[in-house]
Write an enzyme that holds these catalytic residues in place. Sequence first.
Site, PDB file in Angstrom:
ATOM      1  N   HIS A  51      38.176  44.085  29.879  1.00  0.00           N
ATOM      2  CA  HIS A  51      39.215  44.569  28.707  1.00  0.00           C
ATOM      3  C   HIS A  51      38.011  45.205  27.911  1.00  0.00           C
ATOM      4  O   HIS A  51      38.627  46.294  27.133  1.00  0.00           O
ATOM      5  CB  HIS A  51      39.751  43.456  27.870  1.00  0.00           C
ATOM      6  CG  HIS A  51      40.784  42.677  28.942  1.00  0.00           C
ATOM      7  ND1 HIS A  51      41.276  41.406  28.496  1.00  0.00           N
ATOM      8  CD2 HIS A  51      41.367  43.025  30.042  1.00  0.00           C
ATOM      9  CE1 HIS A  51      42.214  41.095  29.553  1.00  0.00           C
ATOM     10  NE2 HIS A  51      42.108  42.182  30.457  1.00  0.00           N
ATOM     11  N   PHE A  96      39.337  36.003  33.321  1.00  0.00           N
ATOM     12  CA  PHE A  96      38.099  36.813  33.053  1.00  0.00           C
ATOM     13  C   PHE A  96      37.999  38.050  32.170  1.00  0.00           C
ATOM     14  O   PHE A  96      37.230  38.577  32.329  1.00  0.00           O
ATOM     15  CB  PHE A  96      37.383  36.858  33.985  1.00  0.00           C
ATOM     16  CG  PHE A  96      37.406  35.649  35.314  1.00  0.00           C
ATOM     17  CD1 PHE A  96      37.310  34.213  34.422  1.00  0.00           C
ATOM     18  CD2 PHE A  96      37.961  35.910  36.393  1.00  0.00           C
ATOM     19  CE1 PHE A  96      37.390  33.418  35.626  1.00  0.00           C
ATOM     20  CE2 PHE A  96      38.061  34.752  37.151  1.00  0.00           C
ATOM     21  CZ  PHE A  96      37.837  33.569  37.051  1.00  0.00           C
ATOM     22  N   CYS A  97      39.227  38.162  31.147  1.00  0.00           N
ATOM     23  CA  CYS A  97      39.225  39.527  30.481  1.00  0.00           C
ATOM     24  C   CYS A  97      39.351  40.593  31.315  1.00  0.00           C
ATOM     25  O   CYS A  97      38.679  41.845  30.944  1.00  0.00           O
ATOM     26  CB  CYS A  97      38.216  39.405  29.378  1.00  0.00           C
ATOM     27  SG  CYS A  97      38.290  38.135  28.087  1.00  0.00           S
ATOM     28  N   ALA A  98      40.057  40.353  32.411  1.00  0.00           N
ATOM     29  CA  ALA A  98      40.349  41.416  33.401  1.00  0.00           C
ATOM     30  C   ALA A  98      41.477  41.266  33.924  1.00  0.00           C
ATOM     31  O   ALA A  98      41.858  41.151  35.364  1.00  0.00           O
ATOM     32  CB  ALA A  98      38.976  41.449  34.396  1.00  0.00           C
TER      33      ALA A  98
END
Length: 430
Positions: free
Chosen positions: A141, A378-380
């Site tokens: 992100h 995982f911020c993805a």
Amino acid sequence: MSTLTIFSSAPARAAAEEAPAVTSRPIPAVLGADLEVPVKGGRLVGYANLDYAASAPCLEPVSAAVTAALPAYSSVHRGAGYASQLTTARYEQARHTVRAFVGARPDDAVIFTRNTTDATNLLSRCLPAGTTTVVFDTEHHASLLPWQKSVRLAPPAFPGEAVRAADAALAGIEGPKLLVVTAASNVTGEIWPIAALAHVAHRHGARILVDAAQLVPHRRLNLTALDLDYVAFSGHKLYAPFGAGVLVGRRDWLAEGEPYLKGGGAVRSVGEDAEWHDDPEPRHEAGTPNVLGAIALAAACDALTATGWTALVREEERLIARLRSGLASIEGVRELSLWGDDHPRVGIVSFTVDGYSAREVAESLSSEYGIGVRDGKFCAHPFVRHLLGGQADEGCEDGTASAVRASIGIGTTQEHVDRLVAALRDLVSR
Ligand SMILES: Cc1ncc(COP(=O)(O)O)c(C=O)c1O
């Protein structure tokens, strides 16, 4: 030479003399290697930290550098006192060290930030008006979200497809353009073809920003040789958890962009209006910078360079191969991968376990085996959803499934890896 110059050069010399010579040294130790944690039943076990991709432990030489800098710690840039000059020299020496670490061009800016997210956001505010950013849905992100005007590309089926898709997207864009791409995925560890992507970007008159947060702890990066325009990474993933990150790259956009923070240090003089510095470093580092963070980050760069990448990569590849073959041997454990088993990757592996949510796996690994891993997306988010084919999991906030991630680095032992594999085997056999 004036007295002041002689006086000023002494701290600079003192700081330079501290810089370690670049010779091959044993792999340094990390702090907390002997940490013990409680598991069910009240027993204490040695902590198996397999969460390096989130934040790596502190290297001993990093801690030593910070401890050594603390007694003379003082303000930077505007103090006349000796301690202030010495601290300034150490801070500016850190900039040189980081520049050398990433093989930056002599005139590249090296701006200390808080972390990678801060660095990508800083660049996003310095883009020329109307810049279109091209970014893959596989990004973290921090590299996916900061852009005002972006074209998002679907996860490519193979590396050549990434280059082809970037080529086609950039060809269709008028005006200033920026390609943003990660060097190594924080989900799969897979290494992206950044040299080919840089080549394509430049062919279309675009620039490229490489998110190197997950690459630099594991591999040497040479910005000049790869012909990259900007590189961003975080100290805390590079064994320097003292709150500094960095943006390195071409000066012009950074010299013209709005100062990131407005305040002391960024201005030359203030009357009715402010006269901002043109140099990107002071322009975007207003206020008192994180001096110890920068010193720590530079010490990590020095320590990795002094150890030598061959030794670091060899040990990491041995452990990650052992981990991946262990995971592959367990029925019901599936590794996530965009480009297949044989694609080169750093020490990061994400996987799912049939019959368990990622949260259940991570909690059990922690509470029963003393193993620390990460679970989630995982911020993805777009990338993990893509890899999991949108599987449902009512327990997750967005109703779609997530994964478990194990990541390794300096300080990871074979016993940690074997413990994880044995624990998962245990789990699936219940
Ligand atoms: C590839 C990648 N980019 C960016 C970031 C963001 O890093 P930070 O949280 O230090 O800003 C991360 C962190 O996980 C990452 O893995």
